[in-house]
Design a protein around this motif. Sequence first.
Motif, mmCIF file in Angstrom:
data_model
loop_
_atom_site.group_PDB
_atom_site.id
_atom_site.type_symbol
_atom_site.label_atom_id
_atom_site.label_comp_id
_atom_site.label_asym_id
_atom_site.label_seq_id
_atom_site.Cartn_x
_atom_site.Cartn_y
_atom_site.Cartn_z
ATOM 1 N N SER A 286 -7.358 -50.700 -11.497
ATOM 2 C CA SER A 286 -6.860 -49.521 -10.785
ATOM 3 C C SER A 286 -5.571 -48.985 -11.383
ATOM 4 O O SER A 286 -5.134 -47.884 -11.037
ATOM 5 N N THR A 288 -5.159 -48.607 -14.712
ATOM 6 C CA THR A 288 -5.454 -48.165 -16.077
ATOM 7 C C THR A 288 -4.730 -46.858 -16.402
ATOM 8 O O THR A 288 -4.273 -46.653 -17.526
ATOM 9 N N LYS A 289 -4.597 -45.982 -15.411
ATOM 10 C CA LYS A 289 -3.913 -44.702 -15.641
ATOM 11 C C LYS A 289 -2.493 -44.933 -16.149
ATOM 12 O O LYS A 289 -2.029 -44.280 -17.081
ATOM 13 N N THR A 293 -3.539 -44.960 -20.190
ATOM 14 C CA THR A 293 -3.497 -43.531 -20.494
ATOM 15 C C THR A 293 -2.068 -43.027 -20.655
ATOM 16 O O THR A 293 -1.727 -42.374 -21.646
ATOM 17 N N LEU A 294 -1.201 -43.324 -19.692
ATOM 18 C CA LEU A 294 0.146 -42.755 -19.697
ATOM 19 C C LEU A 294 0.983 -43.144 -20.920
ATOM 20 O O LEU A 294 1.650 -42.268 -21.502
ATOM 21 N N ASP A 406 -7.835 -36.845 -9.015
ATOM 22 C CA ASP A 406 -8.379 -37.786 -9.998
ATOM 23 C C ASP A 406 -8.629 -37.100 -11.344
ATOM 24 O O ASP A 406 -8.696 -37.758 -12.385
ATOM 25 N N THR A 408 -6.759 -35.313 -13.190
ATOM 26 C CA THR A 408 -5.645 -35.325 -14.145
ATOM 27 C C THR A 408 -5.858 -36.336 -15.255
ATOM 28 O O THR A 408 -5.777 -36.009 -16.451
ATOM 29 N N PHE A 409 -6.150 -37.570 -14.881
ATOM 30 C CA PHE A 409 -6.249 -38.611 -15.898
ATOM 31 C C PHE A 409 -7.619 -38.636 -16.576
ATOM 32 O O PHE A 409 -7.748 -39.174 -17.672
ATOM 33 N N LYS A 413 -7.497 -38.458 -20.572
ATOM 34 C CA LYS A 413 -8.306 -39.360 -21.405
ATOM 35 C C LYS A 413 -9.090 -38.547 -22.429
ATOM 36 O O LYS A 413 -9.141 -38.890 -23.615
#
Length: 442
Positions: A286, A288-289, A293-294, A406, A408-409, A413
């Motif tokens: 949960s 992972t963002k 990604t960030l 949701d 956004t990421f 990606k």
Amino acid sequence: VKKILKYKFKAGLNHYKPVEIKNVYEDLNTPKNDALQYELFENAITVLKNTEDILPIKNLETNTIAYVKLGDDMNSSFVNTLKKYTEVTEVADEDIECLKEKLAVFNTVIVGFHKLDKAWKKDDFNEKELAILQEIAKDHKVILDVFAKPYALNTITNFDNIEGVVVSYQNSVISQVVSAQVIFGAVAAKGRVPVSINNNFKVNDGIDTQKINRLGFATPESVGMKSETLNKIDNLANYAINNEFTPGIQILVARKGKVVYQKSFGSQTYQKLQPINNSSIYDVASLTKILATLPNVMQQYDQQAINMETTLGTMLPMFNGTDKQNINFKDLLSHYAGLQAWIPFYKATLDEKNHPSKKYYRKIADTEFSKQVADSLFIRNDYHDTIMKIIVDSKLSTVREYKYSDFTFIILKQYLETVTGKKLDDLIQTQFFNSMGMNNSN
């Protein structure tokens, strides 16, 4: 004698006061002293040989690494720190041939020579230790790390088959921690040996090694923090566990590339069957963002590939000509872009009985259905394109307000994979996790 007594009297020594010893250990062993020790060893540890740039160890994926202990003193801090960077297997056997058999599956062997720190004590390798070292070196790449006076190397007559030679001078906890960092590149070696070693190495010999992007370990005081302040974390963690906010906690604090606090508390469950330790692994799907990604998006920002005003249409041409093309990066990150909170994408993949449709799923993976979404359930590879098309065509709010989305990421990606040509999981591993020695993050 009279003069001595006179000065003693002036100093007030005629009024005896016993020395307060209540906190004498803490007074003599302050965190500042430890910080100084770290600095001293970072400057002193010396690399004398570095064939084919074996130091620092860079490729953690193809290197299979074993550790063999020589000497008669403790080695736990060295081994534990090595294991924080990658999988390192301790191998031991009294019989040399059996030891060689156990080492056959490894391509690199770190040999630690650990001797008790006594100024009067001789630190030479004994005959068996020399034999073990030479036998290992015949078939493996070897890094020899000597936690003793450099004179110990006088007993080694042939360094031809030993690729890396490190002198760490003392077998203290701090020297072991710093030396392990040198081996993996969190600290650059810059020391010079103060004596000559037979005809092999001369006084002031030393090879500078490269510092690479890996976390190191030090005291809080080494990076401008206070141990006393960080120790308050212990109380907060124990409070949370005692009040059953959580069964266990693992906490790490790092600053300026150095881990300065790493502790674990409690157990995996409230039944307290399995304690949490610093090697416990968590499922952080949960997050992972934030964790995958960030960091890569931040890197794109640092490289000036994007800025806060960069529009979505510039980032991803698929948004050009839509009502979302002028959404800027700042609004996207802060959830002021007007995007919908979410869409149940999975519903379109179900049949009339609300079961996974054969059009979209397979029970066994193949080249076209390789994305696993559940046990024995694999979705078709191109369904992500469908998700992106749904997002592009989705309704955009006309009201400017904060609304978490949701999308956004999912969009970020897609942007990262488009601009780099790499999948996100490969990107985070190569750009961050591997280089930092985070071998359990995947």
